[in-house]
Scaffold this motif. Sequence first.
Motif, PDB file in Angstrom:
ATOM      1  N   ALA A 219       0.891  -1.103   0.200  1.00 51.54           N
ATOM      2  CA  ALA A 219       0.060   0.017  -0.122  1.00 51.54           C
ATOM      3  C   ALA A 219       0.893   1.494   0.323  1.00 51.54           C
ATOM      4  CB  ALA A 219      -0.416  -0.709   0.734  1.00 51.54           C
ATOM      5  N   CYS A 220       2.251   1.376  -0.281  1.00 59.01           N
ATOM      6  CA  CYS A 220       3.474   2.064  -0.168  1.00 59.01           C
ATOM      7  C   CYS A 220       3.704   3.402  -1.790  1.00 59.01           C
ATOM      8  CB  CYS A 220       4.288   1.879   0.740  1.00 59.01           C
ATOM      9  SG  CYS A 220       3.850   1.087   2.423  1.00 59.01           S
ATOM     10  N   GLY A 221       2.988   2.526  -2.804  1.00 58.98           N
ATOM     11  CA  GLY A 221       3.531   3.341  -4.199  1.00 58.98           C
ATOM     12  C   GLY A 221       3.452   4.357  -4.148  1.00 58.98           C
ATOM     13  N   ALA A 222       3.134   5.349  -3.922  1.00 64.73           N
ATOM     14  CA  ALA A 222       3.317   6.842  -3.844  1.00 64.73           C
ATOM     15  C   ALA A 222       3.357   7.557  -3.423  1.00 64.73           C
ATOM     16  CB  ALA A 222       0.724   6.799  -3.746  1.00 64.73           C
ATOM     17  N   ASP A 223       3.808   7.088  -2.062  1.00 64.77           N
ATOM     18  CA  ASP A 223       4.727   7.718  -0.894  1.00 64.77           C
ATOM     19  C   ASP A 223       6.313   7.085  -1.272  1.00 64.77           C
ATOM     20  OD1 ASP A 223       2.660   9.401   0.490  1.00 64.77           O
ATOM     21  OD2 ASP A 223       2.522   7.489   1.511  1.00 64.77           O
ATOM     22  N   ALA A 224       6.453   6.097  -1.402  1.00 63.22           N
ATOM     23  CA  ALA A 224       7.460   5.564  -1.699  1.00 63.22           C
ATOM     24  C   ALA A 224       8.093   6.089  -2.319  1.00 63.22           C
ATOM     25  CB  ALA A 224       7.330   3.871  -2.107  1.00 63.22           C
ATOM     26  N   THR A 225       7.069   6.220  -3.659  1.00 64.35           N
ATOM     27  CA  THR A 225       7.681   6.912  -5.153  1.00 64.35           C
ATOM     28  C   THR A 225       8.448   8.274  -5.229  1.00 64.35           C
ATOM     29  OG1 THR A 225       6.294   5.366  -6.515  1.00 64.35           O
ATOM     30  CG2 THR A 225       6.833   7.877  -7.046  1.00 64.35           C
ATOM     31  N   GLN A 226       7.700   9.310  -3.884  1.00 60.01           N
ATOM     32  CA  GLN A 226       7.587  10.316  -3.680  1.00 60.01           C
ATOM     33  C   GLN A 226       8.818  10.712  -2.331  1.00 60.01           C
ATOM     34  OE1 GLN A 226       4.205  13.004  -2.057  1.00 60.01           O
ATOM     35  NE2 GLN A 226       3.231  11.762  -3.696  1.00 60.01           N
ATOM     36  N   ILE A 227       9.155  10.073  -2.053  1.00 59.20           N
ATOM     37  CA  ILE A 227      10.411   9.469  -1.197  1.00 59.20           C
ATOM     38  C   ILE A 227      11.250   9.653  -1.864  1.00 59.20           C
ATOM     39  CG2 ILE A 227      11.450   8.251   0.417  1.00 59.20           C
ATOM     40  CD1 ILE A 227       8.557   8.237   2.369  1.00 59.20           C
ATOM     41  N   LYS A 326       4.081   8.000   4.969  1.00 59.82           N
ATOM     42  CA  LYS A 326       3.350   8.774   4.649  1.00 59.82           C
ATOM     43  C   LYS A 326       3.954  10.352   6.080  1.00 59.82           C
ATOM     44  CE  LYS A 326      -1.669   7.731   3.683  1.00 59.82           C
ATOM     45  NZ  LYS A 326      -1.318   6.102   3.527  1.00 59.82           N
ATOM     46  N   GLN A 327       4.157   9.028   7.119  1.00 61.29           N
ATOM     47  CA  GLN A 327       4.554  10.234   8.339  1.00 61.29           C
ATOM     48  C   GLN A 327       5.969  10.629   7.096  1.00 61.29           C
ATOM     49  OE1 GLN A 327       3.992   7.011  11.121  1.00 61.29           O
ATOM     50  NE2 GLN A 327       3.957   8.920  12.505  1.00 61.29           N
ATOM     51  N   LEU A 328       7.166   9.838   7.064  1.00 59.30           N
ATOM     52  CA  LEU A 328       8.609   9.417   6.568  1.00 59.30           C
ATOM     53  C   LEU A 328       8.342  10.959   5.486  1.00 59.30           C
ATOM     54  CD1 LEU A 328      11.485   9.238   6.826  1.00 59.30           C
ATOM     55  CD2 LEU A 328      11.136   7.481   5.738  1.00 59.30           C
ATOM     56  N   ASN A 329       6.999  10.861   4.520  1.00 59.33           N
ATOM     57  CA  ASN A 329       7.412  12.096   2.886  1.00 59.33           C
ATOM     58  C   ASN A 329       7.518  12.868   3.237  1.00 59.33           C
ATOM     59  OD1 ASN A 329       6.763  12.257   0.399  1.00 59.33           O
ATOM     60  ND2 ASN A 329       4.992  11.674   0.450  1.00 59.33           N
ATOM     61  N   ALA A 330       6.135  12.902   4.210  1.00 54.97           N
ATOM     62  CA  ALA A 330       5.980  14.026   5.273  1.00 54.97           C
ATOM     63  C   ALA A 330       6.845  15.009   5.837  1.00 54.97           C
ATOM     64  CB  ALA A 330       4.545  14.015   6.093  1.00 54.97           C
ATOM     65  N   ALA A 331       7.917  14.114   6.343  1.00 50.92           N
ATOM     66  CA  ALA A 331       8.994  15.565   7.339  1.00 50.92           C
ATOM     67  C   ALA A 331       9.986  15.358   6.119  1.00 50.92           C
ATOM     68  CB  ALA A 331       9.426  13.556   7.971  1.00 50.92           C
ATOM     69  N   LEU A 332      10.041  14.921   4.973  1.00 52.71           N
ATOM     70  CA  LEU A 332      10.829  14.841   4.101  1.00 52.71           C
ATOM     71  C   LEU A 332      11.221  16.182   2.236  1.00 52.71           C
ATOM     72  CD1 LEU A 332      12.176  11.414   3.147  1.00 52.71           C
ATOM     73  CD2 LEU A 332      13.593  12.930   4.477  1.00 52.71           C
ATOM     74  N   PRO A 333      11.674  16.761   3.005  1.00 49.78           N
ATOM     75  CA  PRO A 333      11.495  18.495   2.275  1.00 49.78           C
ATOM     76  C   PRO A 333      11.547  18.099   0.471  1.00 49.78           C
ATOM     77  CG  PRO A 333      13.795  18.569   3.040  1.00 49.78           C
ATOM     78  CD  PRO A 333      13.271  17.124   3.498  1.00 49.78           C
ATOM     79  N   GLU A 334      11.795  18.757  -0.260  1.00 49.18           N
ATOM     80  CA  GLU A 334      11.400  18.327  -1.533  1.00 49.18           C
ATOM     81  C   GLU A 334      13.393  18.558  -2.358  1.00 49.18           C
ATOM     82  OE1 GLU A 334       9.280  17.714  -3.919  1.00 49.18           O
ATOM     83  OE2 GLU A 334       7.849  18.423  -2.519  1.00 49.18           O
ATOM     84  N   GLY A 335      13.278  17.496  -3.363  1.00 51.87           N
ATOM     85  CA  GLY A 335      14.588  16.671  -3.692  1.00 51.87           C
ATOM     86  C   GLY A 335      15.304  18.117  -4.674  1.00 51.87           C
ATOM     87  N   ASP A 336      16.616  17.463  -4.802  1.00 53.62           N
ATOM     88  CA  ASP A 336      17.297  18.346  -5.399  1.00 53.62           C
ATOM     89  C   ASP A 336      17.127  18.095  -6.565  1.00 53.62           C
ATOM     90  OD1 ASP A 336      20.347  18.478  -7.345  1.00 53.62           O
ATOM     91  OD2 ASP A 336      20.259  20.498  -6.449  1.00 53.62           O
ATOM     92  N   ALA A 337      16.905  18.598  -8.467  1.00 59.64           N
ATOM     93  CA  ALA A 337      16.035  18.532  -9.381  1.00 59.64           C
ATOM     94  C   ALA A 337      17.871  17.570 -10.038  1.00 59.64           C
ATOM     95  CB  ALA A 337      15.674  19.263 -10.429  1.00 59.64           C
ATOM     96  N   GLY A 338      18.630  18.067  -9.657  1.00 56.73           N
ATOM     97  CA  GLY A 338      20.791  17.408 -10.710  1.00 56.73           C
ATOM     98  C   GLY A 338      20.569  16.476 -10.115  1.00 56.73           C
TER      99      GLY A 338
END
Length: 534
Positions: A219-227, A326-338
């Motif tokens: 059940a983690c696909g969307a959050d895992a992808t964002q992380i 879900k919790q971890l995704n919310a705690a992480l900032p946006e990453g670096d495109a490079g």
Amino acid sequence: MSSAPSCAQVLMRLLREYQVEKVFGIPGVHTIEPYRGLPGSGLQHITPRHEQGAAFMADGYARASGRPGVCFLITGPGLTNAATAMAQAFSDSVPMLVISAVNRREDLGMGRGRLHELPRQSDVSRGYCIWQHSLTVAEQLPEVLARAFQLLASSRPGPVHIEIPIDLFSAPMPGELEDYRACPQAQLPAAAEGAISTAAEWLRGAERPVILLGGGAQACGADATQIAEKLAAPVFLSLAAKGVVDERHPLCGRANLSFDCVRKRIEDADVVLAVGTELAETDRNLVRDNYAFQGRLIRVDIDPAQLVCNANPDLAILADAGETLKQLNAALPEGDAGKRKTARDEVRQLISACREEWWPGSEARYPWVQALREALPEDGILVTDSTQLAYNTNCALPLYSARSHITCTTGYGTLGFALPAAIGARLASPRDVVALIGDGGLMFTLGELATAVEQQLPLPILVWNNTGYGEIRDFMDEAEVVREGVELHTPDFVALAKAFGAEGCRIDRPEQLGPVAAAALADNKPTLIEITAP
């Protein structure tokens, strides 16, 4: 005044209250009373041709739907016939509720030679169930079922076995039938804030992170992808997690854990986030030695024993995988495109390097893998048995969504799984299903073709016919062992399929697969497609 409901009637009522829709089983003389309660219960009964098939169907149903598969079994041989399939479900953490009869209470343990008698039937299933219970008081049935469904929904899943003495099925129950309701399911546990804070800190500071997803991450696909995108981290999947992250995603390294180049990347990572995985040797192509983690290992699992299975973590998070990500995704900032672009290039190179490591014979089968990917609908479900082509699809055939890969090539690794499991999957889901099985494995459960015909399932069944146990034959050759027991007489599978009332055809070129699979998916009966292996 209405008569008191029987224990069997309450059983059916409560199963439906717990959102059970289908049950798989073969009635017997000891289960006549439970079947009295079926009409009007809202449950659909599916009759396999062997109890092993019943449990495999329940397994496929559960994996495709995420809900427990349910079996009704008779006393003694019904349970022992289903044992292999229940053990496969135990190994792969598949939620399954098995309800069997057992001899009358006054006969238990007496050795009187009663029909279907086992001296200690409960001992048979205890070793491959997450919980086993012998009902001795009819009034306790609601409590027992409530406990079973809580375990199936709120902990690491697996088979639960409840045995009911045949004299209890007709026992009167208090109150009215409508009084019996399901117990609300527990809320899944989230991770402690401190653990999320530490994990986020480590991952933010990582230069070469990696994410590993197992079957517990369905059940983690969307959050895992964002992380993964935030961290610019490659994601690798166990075979039980194929499709959890869309394998077309540029950061997804697919189910390639068995290759040395991926192993090295995991070992060189400074932080590894492992979610819902036991880090098993079956994901590493039976390499017994686990990863020599050089960096920090974060493990997330709902089962405390799995948090230290095969590798001790630097941070152990005992919680539901979905809630934790879900919790971890919310705690992480946006990453670096490079960094993301660099990571995508790395993943593309790793996938290419994996192909260079393929074992002998894989290149000859690769056109069939490509043809199968083209034939399988985008949201289709692939169900595979232990057969040579399936070992290639494990790593080389990308899947795009969760619960799209159902296989027995992990863990227990039995044969004969794919046909009945595909039937269960197709009955669970409106998604198209394709089964892949070898000629040897098909003979284990060939009779279930009749069930697929009976249910009018549009089910393509691909039979990889290499006239024997091809994988073991190759291992014997490699070990310089004289071939013994691996060259088999194979029947005319196409003629057998037609005798069952199914369709059947034979192909020997990959380009033939697409049209016959499309026709099979549009039919109202199963189609056996025999592939002459190169």
